[in-house]
Design a protein around this motif. Structure first.
Motif, PDB file in Angstrom:
ATOM      1  N   LYS A  83       0.836  -1.210   0.000  1.00  0.00           N
ATOM      2  CA  LYS A  83       0.000   0.000   0.000  1.00  0.00           C
ATOM      3  C   LYS A  83       0.864   1.250   0.000  1.00  0.00           C
ATOM      4  O   LYS A  83       0.598   2.194  -0.753  1.00  0.00           O
ATOM      5  CB  LYS A  83      -0.943   0.010   1.212  1.00  0.00           C
ATOM      6  CG  LYS A  83      -2.061  -0.993   1.113  1.00  0.00           C
ATOM      7  CD  LYS A  83      -3.123  -0.820   2.180  1.00  0.00           C
ATOM      8  CE  LYS A  83      -2.593  -0.765   3.570  1.00  0.00           C
ATOM      9  NZ  LYS A  83      -3.649  -0.685   4.594  1.00  0.00           N
ATOM     10  N   ASP A  84       1.905   1.276   0.840  1.00  0.00           N
ATOM     11  CA  ASP A  84       2.801   2.431   0.874  1.00  0.00           C
ATOM     12  C   ASP A  84       3.487   2.638  -0.474  1.00  0.00           C
ATOM     13  O   ASP A  84       3.649   3.769  -0.938  1.00  0.00           O
ATOM     14  CB  ASP A  84       3.853   2.265   1.971  1.00  0.00           C
ATOM     15  CG  ASP A  84       3.266   2.350   3.371  1.00  0.00           C
ATOM     16  OD1 ASP A  84       2.122   2.832   3.510  1.00  0.00           O
ATOM     17  OD2 ASP A  84       3.949   1.914   4.325  1.00  0.00           O
ATOM     18  N   VAL A  87       0.977   4.186  -2.919  1.00  0.00           N
ATOM     19  CA  VAL A  87       0.782   5.617  -2.658  1.00  0.00           C
ATOM     20  C   VAL A  87       1.944   6.416  -3.244  1.00  0.00           C
ATOM     21  O   VAL A  87       1.743   7.427  -3.909  1.00  0.00           O
ATOM     22  CB  VAL A  87       0.629   5.887  -1.140  1.00  0.00           C
ATOM     23  CG1 VAL A  87       0.706   7.382  -0.838  1.00  0.00           C
ATOM     24  CG2 VAL A  87      -0.687   5.306  -0.632  1.00  0.00           C
ATOM     25  N   ARG A  88       3.157   5.935  -3.038  1.00  0.00           N
ATOM     26  CA  ARG A  88       4.321   6.662  -3.557  1.00  0.00           C
ATOM     27  C   ARG A  88       4.344   6.653  -5.089  1.00  0.00           C
ATOM     28  O   ARG A  88       4.656   7.668  -5.718  1.00  0.00           O
ATOM     29  CB  ARG A  88       5.606   6.052  -3.011  1.00  0.00           C
ATOM     30  CG  ARG A  88       6.811   6.823  -3.451  1.00  0.00           C
ATOM     31  CD  ARG A  88       7.998   6.595  -2.620  1.00  0.00           C
ATOM     32  NE  ARG A  88       9.084   7.414  -3.147  1.00  0.00           N
ATOM     33  CZ  ARG A  88      10.322   7.262  -2.802  1.00  0.00           C
ATOM     34  NH1 ARG A  88      10.654   6.367  -1.902  1.00  0.00           N
ATOM     35  NH2 ARG A  88      11.255   8.012  -3.324  1.00  0.00           N
ATOM     36  N   ARG A  91       1.775   9.196  -6.246  1.00  0.00           N
ATOM     37  CA  ARG A  91       2.198  10.575  -5.948  1.00  0.00           C
ATOM     38  C   ARG A  91       3.308  11.046  -6.878  1.00  0.00           C
ATOM     39  O   ARG A  91       3.361  12.221  -7.243  1.00  0.00           O
ATOM     40  CB  ARG A  91       2.635  10.695  -4.499  1.00  0.00           C
ATOM     41  CG  ARG A  91       1.457  10.721  -3.550  1.00  0.00           C
ATOM     42  CD  ARG A  91       1.875  10.960  -2.133  1.00  0.00           C
ATOM     43  NE  ARG A  91       0.697  11.064  -1.287  1.00  0.00           N
ATOM     44  CZ  ARG A  91       0.693  10.814   0.005  1.00  0.00           C
ATOM     45  NH1 ARG A  91       1.814  10.472   0.621  1.00  0.00           N
ATOM     46  NH2 ARG A  91      -0.411  10.921   0.703  1.00  0.00           N
ATOM     47  N   SER A 105      -2.733  -1.814  -7.771  1.00  0.00           N
ATOM     48  CA  SER A 105      -4.018  -1.404  -7.192  1.00  0.00           C
ATOM     49  C   SER A 105      -5.052  -2.519  -7.327  1.00  0.00           C
ATOM     50  O   SER A 105      -5.843  -2.756  -6.410  1.00  0.00           O
ATOM     51  CB  SER A 105      -4.527  -0.116  -7.837  1.00  0.00           C
ATOM     52  OG  SER A 105      -4.913  -0.322  -9.180  1.00  0.00           O
ATOM     53  N   THR A 131      -9.547   4.544  -2.423  1.00  0.00           N
ATOM     54  CA  THR A 131      -9.180   5.006  -1.093  1.00  0.00           C
ATOM     55  C   THR A 131      -8.234   3.960  -0.535  1.00  0.00           C
ATOM     56  O   THR A 131      -8.552   2.763  -0.520  1.00  0.00           O
ATOM     57  CB  THR A 131     -10.418   5.148  -0.181  1.00  0.00           C
ATOM     58  OG1 THR A 131     -11.304   6.106  -0.751  1.00  0.00           O
ATOM     59  CG2 THR A 131     -10.014   5.601   1.213  1.00  0.00           C
ATOM     60  N   ILE A 132      -7.068   4.435  -0.088  1.00  0.00           N
ATOM     61  CA  ILE A 132      -6.059   3.531   0.467  1.00  0.00           C
ATOM     62  C   ILE A 132      -5.925   3.845   1.953  1.00  0.00           C
ATOM     63  O   ILE A 132      -5.412   4.900   2.325  1.00  0.00           O
ATOM     64  CB  ILE A 132      -4.696   3.713  -0.229  1.00  0.00           C
ATOM     65  CG1 ILE A 132      -4.839   3.539  -1.741  1.00  0.00           C
ATOM     66  CG2 ILE A 132      -3.677   2.738   0.343  1.00  0.00           C
ATOM     67  CD1 ILE A 132      -3.593   3.892  -2.532  1.00  0.00           C
ATOM     68  N   THR A 134      -4.194   3.974   5.322  1.00  0.00           N
ATOM     69  CA  THR A 134      -2.801   3.898   5.804  1.00  0.00           C
ATOM     70  C   THR A 134      -2.781   4.261   7.281  1.00  0.00           C
ATOM     71  O   THR A 134      -3.784   4.736   7.824  1.00  0.00           O
ATOM     72  CB  THR A 134      -1.866   4.858   5.028  1.00  0.00           C
ATOM     73  OG1 THR A 134      -2.214   6.197   5.349  1.00  0.00           O
ATOM     74  CG2 THR A 134      -1.941   4.640   3.523  1.00  0.00           C
ATOM     75  N   ASP A 138      -6.605   7.844   5.609  1.00  0.00           N
ATOM     76  CA  ASP A 138      -6.977   7.418   4.263  1.00  0.00           C
ATOM     77  C   ASP A 138      -6.364   8.338   3.215  1.00  0.00           C
ATOM     78  O   ASP A 138      -6.320   9.556   3.388  1.00  0.00           O
ATOM     79  CB  ASP A 138      -8.493   7.417   4.097  1.00  0.00           C
ATOM     80  CG  ASP A 138      -9.165   6.292   4.875  1.00  0.00           C
ATOM     81  OD1 ASP A 138      -8.444   5.445   5.441  1.00  0.00           O
ATOM     82  OD2 ASP A 138     -10.403   6.258   4.910  1.00  0.00           O
ATOM     83  N   VAL A 139      -5.888   7.727   2.141  1.00  0.00           N
ATOM     84  CA  VAL A 139      -5.330   8.465   1.019  1.00  0.00           C
ATOM     85  C   VAL A 139      -6.210   8.173  -0.190  1.00  0.00           C
ATOM     86  O   VAL A 139      -6.471   7.010  -0.512  1.00  0.00           O
ATOM     87  CB  VAL A 139      -3.873   8.030   0.728  1.00  0.00           C
ATOM     88  CG1 VAL A 139      -3.333   8.745  -0.496  1.00  0.00           C
ATOM     89  CG2 VAL A 139      -2.988   8.272   1.938  1.00  0.00           C
ATOM     90  N   VAL A 141      -6.697   8.299  -4.180  1.00  0.00           N
ATOM     91  CA  VAL A 141      -5.871   8.378  -5.382  1.00  0.00           C
ATOM     92  C   VAL A 141      -6.723   8.086  -6.607  1.00  0.00           C
ATOM     93  O   VAL A 141      -7.736   7.394  -6.525  1.00  0.00           O
ATOM     94  CB  VAL A 141      -4.674   7.392  -5.335  1.00  0.00           C
ATOM     95  CG1 VAL A 141      -3.748   7.713  -4.183  1.00  0.00           C
ATOM     96  CG2 VAL A 141      -5.143   5.964  -5.248  1.00  0.00           C
TER      97      VAL A 141
END
Length: 169
Positions: A83-84, A87-88, A91, A105, A131-132, A134, A138-139, A141
């Motif tokens: 998951k991390d 996100v990276r 981003r 994903s 929605t992730i 963390t 929540d993040v 994307v």
């Protein structure tokens, strides 16, 4: 259509509780049960051959299988790390990594570690909104859906396996 939840094989005999040794043969059987609001319609029993000899009930299905040797167990995907990483990737927004982000994903969606909020069209392309969850919150994307051929999908699968130390993600 009914959803049947049948457990994976056990690491020990359901009857006597003895742990199976790597490579040991054991009997797996599915028995019909009484379905209820919280009860499955089928129940799995894994038994060592000695305990199976004493089983008097007729199973719905039965087979003999081998407990997997330790070296054949595939490493588990570290879902927090995945998951991390996703996100990276999102981003950074590197177009050359868009297909990798998309495949990751989908893998995390299958594992129920991200939530699909919806799909939409943007500039003539399909975009999936996720929605992730963390540890920092929540993040949200947006990941464009790239056109991926079979060969590229296999290459991406191998890359994910290499990145996360998996044999078959």
């Amino acid at each position: 259509m009914s959803d049947w939840k049948i457990a994976r094989h056990a690491d020990r005999c359901t009857i006597c509780g003895r742990e199976f040794e790597p490579g040991e043969l054991f009997v797996s059987a599915i028995f019909e049960g009484e379905p209820g609001p919280d009860l499955p319609a089928f129940k799995r029993v894994d038994a060592c051959p000695a305990c199976w000899e004493g089983e008097s009930r007729e199973p719905f299905s039965r087979w003999v299988t081998r407990h997997p040797p330790e070296e054949e167990k595939t490493p588990k995907l570290d879902l927090t790390l995945a998951k991390d990483f996703l996100v990276r990737l999102v981003r950074e927004g590197d177009p050359s990594r868009a297909a990798l982000a998309h495949i990751l994903s989908l893998l995390l969606l299958r594992k129920r570690k991200v939530r699909l909020r919806g799909r939409r069209a943007e500039d003539g392309r399909e975009v999936m909104d996720f929605t992730i969850p963390t540890t920092q919150g929540d993040v949200e994307v947006a990941i464009p859906v790239p056109e991926i051929g079979e060969e590229e999908a296999e290459s991406l699968k191998e890359e994910l396996g290499r990145l996360f130390g998996l044999r078959d993600p």
